[in-house]
Design an enzyme around this catalytic site. Structure first.
Site, PDB file in Angstrom:
ATOM      1  CG  HIS A 398      -1.804   1.163   1.338  1.00 21.25           C
ATOM      2  ND1 HIS A 398      -1.459   2.262   2.075  1.00 21.25           N
ATOM      3  CD2 HIS A 398      -2.988   1.445   0.743  1.00 21.25           C
ATOM      4  CE1 HIS A 398      -2.423   3.169   1.961  1.00 21.25           C
ATOM      5  NE2 HIS A 398      -3.359   2.684   1.163  1.00 21.25           N
ATOM      6  NE  ARG A 491      -3.663  -1.239  -6.995  1.00 13.25           N
ATOM      7  CZ  ARG A 491      -2.528  -0.982  -7.637  1.00 13.25           C
ATOM      8  NH1 ARG A 491      -2.260   0.224  -8.073  1.00 13.25           N
ATOM      9  NH2 ARG A 491      -1.660  -1.958  -7.858  1.00 13.25           N
ATOM     10  NE  ARG A 538      -8.369  -3.921  -8.486  1.00 14.11           N
ATOM     11  CZ  ARG A 538      -7.180  -4.046  -7.937  1.00 14.11           C
ATOM     12  NH1 ARG A 538      -6.270  -4.826  -8.485  1.00 14.11           N
ATOM     13  NH2 ARG A 538      -6.872  -3.375  -6.852  1.00 14.11           N
ATOM     14  CD  GLU A 635      -5.518  -9.475  -9.302  1.00 15.87           C
ATOM     15  OE1 GLU A 635      -5.105  -8.597  -8.549  1.00 15.87           O
ATOM     16  OE2 GLU A 635      -6.728  -9.728  -9.473  1.00 15.87           O
TER      17      GLU A 635
HETATM   18  C1  PEP Z   1      -1.775  -6.906  -8.961  1.00 16.07           C
HETATM   19  O1  PEP Z   1      -2.086  -7.796  -8.182  1.00 16.07           O
HETATM   20  O2  PEP Z   1      -0.792  -6.978  -9.718  1.00 16.07           O
HETATM   21  C2  PEP Z   1      -2.553  -5.658  -9.044  1.00 16.07           C
HETATM   22  C3  PEP Z   1      -2.310  -4.763  -9.961  1.00 16.07           C
HETATM   23  O3  PEP Z   1      -3.514  -5.471  -8.076  1.00 16.07           O
HETATM   24  P1  PEP Z   1      -3.177  -4.916  -6.611  1.00 16.07           P
HETATM   25  O4  PEP Z   1      -1.751  -4.473  -6.583  1.00 16.07           O
HETATM   26  O5  PEP Z   1      -4.146  -3.823  -6.351  1.00 16.07           O
HETATM   27  O6  PEP Z   1      -3.424  -6.158  -5.783  1.00 16.07           O
HETATM   28 MG    MG Z   2      -3.935  -7.638  -7.138  1.00 12.04          MG
END
Ligand code: PEP
Ligand code: MG
Length: 759
Positions: A398, A491, A538, A635
């Protein structure tokens, strides 16, 4: 004039000689050694088309094509190329071209000397428009017949399917784009590479030189990791020499064709450039920069100890970077803590340790925020900080994502910063190297962090789209200013922050409409900035440990491993009321004209989840594929390995979320600094899953993108372009660099194809 020697051209002649030809002329006129040559002008091409009477025919074919019908596009391109290849070239033009070629042969003292024949396209009203990589280049051409044949091939290459597609996509009128052709003595380099006349990421007056053995293609294409040198331009002091293991090189075989070969064992780790050669290059860099009046990006070659420049163009990725000597890490005090460089730039300020949310108020403008790990509700305080340091986390956590987006230098995964750093002490952090130093840097004003990132619009245009990731609406304008081709990942988690309230609470309080409006208002800001470019929204990927801190988040379950837990689409299908509100928000925006918004579901492990999500979307009156583009993130390895089953269910696009894909393939928690050293997207297993996903999508004609952190890493992006990826979505700070990498990778593909045709 049909033919003009380099000596008679200058940089203002782009309309005649194209960008490449004009710059080679400018360098020649400035007395910089350039392999000699001439340009067959854009007007020669125009005359050829006119005299042969084929203009109308070509334009009418172009008028009728649907560029999205690949087969029809290819067929039209072939038809036009045949027309050009069969049309007569005016006799007087042939005579002038061959005269210039024969003079070149005399000048270099070789019969039928080898030349490179390069396309240099230009647009009538927009001479600065970039067509780099769209048209062909042919190397090792020799003799009268071949020279004419390949000039004609360059003309015809203006109508390669790829080039037609590119012009249509970018609204260039076909009839106003012309092509000049550069004919230049081949440089048979013993060593070659690139030189930036200033450090492109900091703007410092240091020549940054990369070099390797053989022809320059090895360095330009990225086939080799070149030696890296840095020379201080003030006194020509060589400040850094990094010798790498150079495995391959391009060289000329006995027919004069360039071929890729292994570097002989004894030369692999040998230093390429001597001190004297580095100084000669630096001096030449200074002359070129002084001549153009701005920092330049050049390609150079040494051929039997003679130095040549093959290309020079202004460095376009320099941002408002204002780093001077004092902010160099080496001038600072002791290193207090070390971690991972998560967001580039230097920042100085007073340490404020935040161990609890209640303490956020103590962060004042310009402070350095030091915390265990940031959470979504810390963002307002993060905005005030000049730098961020965390104990935990990796480069995709984060704190990393948000600080990159805010342009705030950040160091994560230090292990013990909250225990080691002293409250109120002055520190300076280097967000690139991942170091925190004692003391305030002399030149650092705590309230003015120097972010070493460029957000300048990238002028290169590539066929593979380069998009930006956006998490916060307020970052959208900056992201759009990079010239990104859209948003490959919006996001939603961070949008919820603006409300500060858990989405579940809206529902529990019967305030669905408020939730819909909150989402719609925030998404609209992003959709507006990018309109009409696509923005992929997303749906919520809410990990319980991050959402627990929001108002109404107290009911979040405590999970042993939130990364493997209740998040992504699996959670949303358990809480369909929230997902439906999201779909309703997107529907509302579509009805208001924001038809550029697509929907993407996160963290799916089975095609049935896709089916269910699409059904819910239809249920609110927004028909997937018909009303809205509907896609998914890849993912989880399961999704990568069964992507064809998802394609059968029906998807418009796929985006590789390599942050999660890596953690789930390698069993490495992406937020856990103890295992951060094992986290790599380049593990062969991860790369195999990526390659498989892209190839299956290409086969099925499904758009495939990437939005994980790997999409911001140039050498990985280069591989993805080779696999056939359709677009790459990067962090805002990486868009310009990634665009450049993509352009190079695309040009390499064209060059390789051209070479194959020559074989
Ligand atoms: C990822 O998992 O690569 C992605 C872009 O989503 P996040 O980083 O928000 O999990
Ligand atoms: Mg992700």
């Amino acid at each position: 004039m049909y033919v003009i020697k380099f000596e008679d051209l200058s940089k203002s002649d782009i309309g005649i000689a194209g960008g490449k030809g004009a710059n080679l002329g400018e360098l020649t006129q400035a007395g910089i050694p350039v392999p000699p040559g001439f340009v067959v002008t854009a007007q020669a091409y125009e005359k050829f088309m006119d005299e042969a009477g084929i203009n109308d025919k070509v334009m009418s074919i172009l008028e009728e094509i649907d560029i999205n019908d690949t087969k029809a596009l290819q067929a039209a391109a072939e038809e036009i190329k045949t027309i050009i290849n069969e049309a007569p070239i005016p006799e007087d033009m042939i005579v002038l071209i061959l005269e210039a070629y024969n003079q070149l042969c005399q000048r270099v003292g070789e019969d039928d000397t080898d030349v490179a024949i390069r396309s240099s396209a230009t647009a009538e009203d927009l001479p600065e428009a970039s067509f780099a990589g769209q048209q062909d280049t042919f190397l090792h051409v020799s003799g009268d017949e071949e020279v004419i044949e390949y000039i004609r091939k360059c003309w015809a290459s203006l109508f390669e399917a790829r080039a037609i597609f590119y012009r249509e996509e970018n609204n260039f009128e076909h009839s106003k784009v012309y092509i000049a052709v550069v004919v230049q003595k081949m440089a048979n380099a013993d060593k070659a590479g690139v030189m930036f006349t200033v450090n492109p990421s900091t703007g410092e007056e240091i020549a940054l030189i990369e070099g390797s053995w053989g022809l320059g293609e090895a360095v330009v294409s990225g086939d080799v990791t070149p030696d890296n040198y840095q020379v201080d331009k003030k006194d020509n002091e060589i400040v850094n020499v990094t010798i790498s293991d150079k495995k391959v090189m391009y060289t000329n075989d006995e027919n004069g064709t360039s071929v890729k070969v292994d570097v002989p064992e004894e030369k692999r780790k040998e230093r390429v450039l001597s001190d004297e050669e580095l100084i000669e290059l630096t001096e030449m860099g200074k002359r070129v920069q002084a001549h153009y009046g701005e920092p330049m990006d050049t390609e150079w070659a040494f051929e039997r100890n003679n130095l040549f420049l093959l290309q020079a163009r202004p460095i376009t990725t320099l941002g408002d970077v204002d780093v001077d000597e004092g902010s160099e890490s080496s001038d600072l005090g002791d290193v207090l803590v070390r971690g991972l460089g998560a967001s580039p730039g230097m920042a100085s300020g007073k340490v404020k340790i935040v161990l609890d949310i209640d303490e956020l108020d103590k962060i004042k403008d310009g402070d350095i925020m030091v915390t265990t790990m940031t959470t979504p509700d810390m963002v307002p305080a993060m905005r005030r900080a000049s730098g961020i340091v965390t104990d935990e986390g990796g480069v995709t956590c984060h704190a990393s994502i948000i600080s990159r987006e805010l342009g705030i230098p950040c160091v994560v995964g230090t292990g013990d910063a909250t225990a080691t750093l002293e409250e109120n002490s002055g520190v300076t952090l280097d967000g690139k190297k991942g170091l925190v130093f004692e003391g305030i840097s002399k030149t650092e004003d705590a309230s003015a962090p120097v972010a070493g990132v460029s957000v300048e619009a990238a002028p290169l245009i590539t066929v593979t789209e380069v998009k930006a990731n956006v998490s916060m609406p307020e970052a959208a304008a900056k992201a759009a200013a990079t010239g990104a081709d859209g948003v490959g990942l919006l996001r939603t988690e961070h949008l919820m922050l603006t409300a500060g309230i858990h989405p579940g609470k809206f529902i529990a309080d019967g305030k669905e409409d408020e939730l819909i409006d909150t989402i719609a208002e925030n998404v609209m800001i992003v959709a507006d900035e990018f309109y009409p470019k696509p923005v992929w929204y997303r749906t919520l990927d809410a990990p319980t440990d991050e959402f627990i801190t929001l108002e109404g988040g107290e009911n979040e379950p405590e999970e042993h491993n939130p990364m493997l837990g209740w998040r992504g689409i699996r959670r949303e299908l358990d809480q369909p009321e929230i997902l439906k509100c999201e779909f309703k928000a997107i529907k509302k925006l579509h009805e208001q004209g924001y038809t550029n918004i697509g929907i993407m579901i996160p963290l799916s492990q089975s095609p049935d989840e896709l089916r269910q999500a699409k059904a819910l979307c239809s249920e609110v009156g927004l028909e997937p594929h018909k009303d809205v583009d509907f896609g998914m993130m890849v993912e989880i390895p399961a999704a990568a390995l069964t992507i064809e089953d998802y394609i059968d269910v029906g998807i418009d696009f796929v985006s590789l979320g390599t942050n999660d894909l890596t953690q789930y393939t390698l069993a490495v928690d992406r937020n856990n600094e103890f295992v951060a050293k094992h986290y790599t997207e380049e593990h062969p297993a991860v790369m195999k899953l990526i390659e498989r996903t892209i190839k299956k999508c290409v086969e099925a004609g499904v758009t495939c993108s990437i939005c994980g952190q790997a999409g911001s890493v140039p050498h990985i992006v280069e591989k993805l372009v080779g696999f056939g990826i359709t677009s790459v979505s990067s962090n805002t700070d990486a868009v310009a660099e990634v665009r450049k990498t993509v352009a190079r990778a695309e040009q390499k593909i064209i060059l390789d194809a051209a070479r194959k045709r020559l074989e």
